[in-house]
Scaffold this active site. Sequence first.
Site, PDB file in Angstrom:
ATOM      1  N   SER A 146     -13.805  28.694 -15.119  1.00 20.84           N
ATOM      2  CA  SER A 146     -14.377  27.438 -15.569  1.00 20.84           C
ATOM      3  C   SER A 146     -15.335  26.884 -14.520  1.00 20.84           C
ATOM      4  O   SER A 146     -16.394  27.438 -14.294  1.00 20.84           O
ATOM      5  CB  SER A 146     -13.259  26.455 -15.929  1.00 20.84           C
ATOM      6  OG  SER A 146     -13.771  25.316 -16.574  1.00 20.84           O
ATOM      7  N   GLU A 172     -26.978  19.072 -28.927  1.00 26.11           N
ATOM      8  CA  GLU A 172     -27.503  19.313 -30.277  1.00 26.11           C
ATOM      9  C   GLU A 172     -28.931  19.838 -30.265  1.00 26.11           C
ATOM     10  O   GLU A 172     -29.436  20.255 -31.298  1.00 26.11           O
ATOM     11  CB  GLU A 172     -27.455  18.018 -31.106  1.00 26.11           C
ATOM     12  CG  GLU A 172     -26.066  17.657 -31.585  1.00 26.11           C
ATOM     13  CD  GLU A 172     -26.090  16.552 -32.617  1.00 26.11           C
ATOM     14  OE1 GLU A 172     -27.149  15.914 -32.796  1.00 26.11           O
ATOM     15  OE2 GLU A 172     -25.044  16.313 -33.251  1.00 26.11           O
ATOM     16  N   HIS A 196     -16.532  28.605 -21.204  1.00 30.25           N
ATOM     17  CA  HIS A 196     -15.962  28.067 -22.452  1.00 30.25           C
ATOM     18  C   HIS A 196     -16.999  28.255 -23.576  1.00 30.25           C
ATOM     19  O   HIS A 196     -17.173  27.379 -24.428  1.00 30.25           O
ATOM     20  CB  HIS A 196     -15.631  26.569 -22.312  1.00 30.25           C
ATOM     21  CG  HIS A 196     -14.708  26.235 -21.192  1.00 30.25           C
ATOM     22  ND1 HIS A 196     -13.339  26.376 -21.280  1.00 30.25           N
ATOM     23  CD2 HIS A 196     -14.961  25.757 -19.949  1.00 30.25           C
ATOM     24  CE1 HIS A 196     -12.786  25.987 -20.138  1.00 30.25           C
ATOM     25  NE2 HIS A 196     -13.757  25.622 -19.310  1.00 30.25           N
TER      26      HIS A 196
END
Length: 287
Positions: A146, A172, A196
């Site tokens: 991570s 987005e 991730h």
Amino acid sequence: MRLARAILTLILLSLATAGQLSADAGHLVIIGGGSRPPHMIQKIVELAGGEEARLLIIPVASIEPVETAEYQKGQFEEAGAGSVDYIIFDRETVDSEENLAALAQATGVFLSGGDQRRLTETMMGSRLLERLHELYTNGGVIAGTSAGAAVMSPVMITGDERINQDPERAFETIQRGNMDTRAGFDLLPGTIVDQHFVIRRRHNRLISLVLEHPKLLGIGIDESTAIIVGPPDRFEVLGESLVLVYDASQARGITTDKGGNLAGAGVSLHVLSSGQRFDLETRAPIP
């Protein structure tokens, strides 16, 4: 000034050595976060020397460093590591003689998850980071999950956006100047590492960054999955999910429209699963 010089040196080094690993280099085990399957922990121990492995955990990215380190210490001991220890420090104590001595004895280091900025804020420009590079170039193992994965590349993704400030609409857009980055540890030159990756749908932010930095290879690693990097300039995927590689080095006509949206033709995408290998020099999967 010391920190600024260190950051500049790392950036210049990454540009000069992009895609080139020392023939004597050890291994990087870069984990995309999430759970770590036992065989992944076993692989780190094996690369670090098995029963002779001396592993050092650096958990400063975590908000609970002691609890994190103790848990990970148990994992490595269960996997058969000969010795496991950890060090906790801040900017003032990073280069203590005790920390430098502990690293000098290590055959492998594990960088825990959390907030990658804690790692860079405490370690950039330090002798401890210099010794970490020396350990790797002299054949040691550097593993991280991570946050500990994000710091591996010369350009480090912080997780913040500069333009979009609405957490309900995270990542987005594919937009120039939106992704907040810092200088990373540059253990894997010529790349931008993200973590991730599949489960959190982080494609947009990595595509944005490779279009802004087309010479750098974008490597998105999903949870419970790792890449094992070793000489000569290649990595193998290990784990339960996927690794995505974006390459804009041959892209044509990279442009930005009036809304800041990035575009480009000829960006390559490779989707790799466990056991598959990738050549960092040729930027192609290995059959």
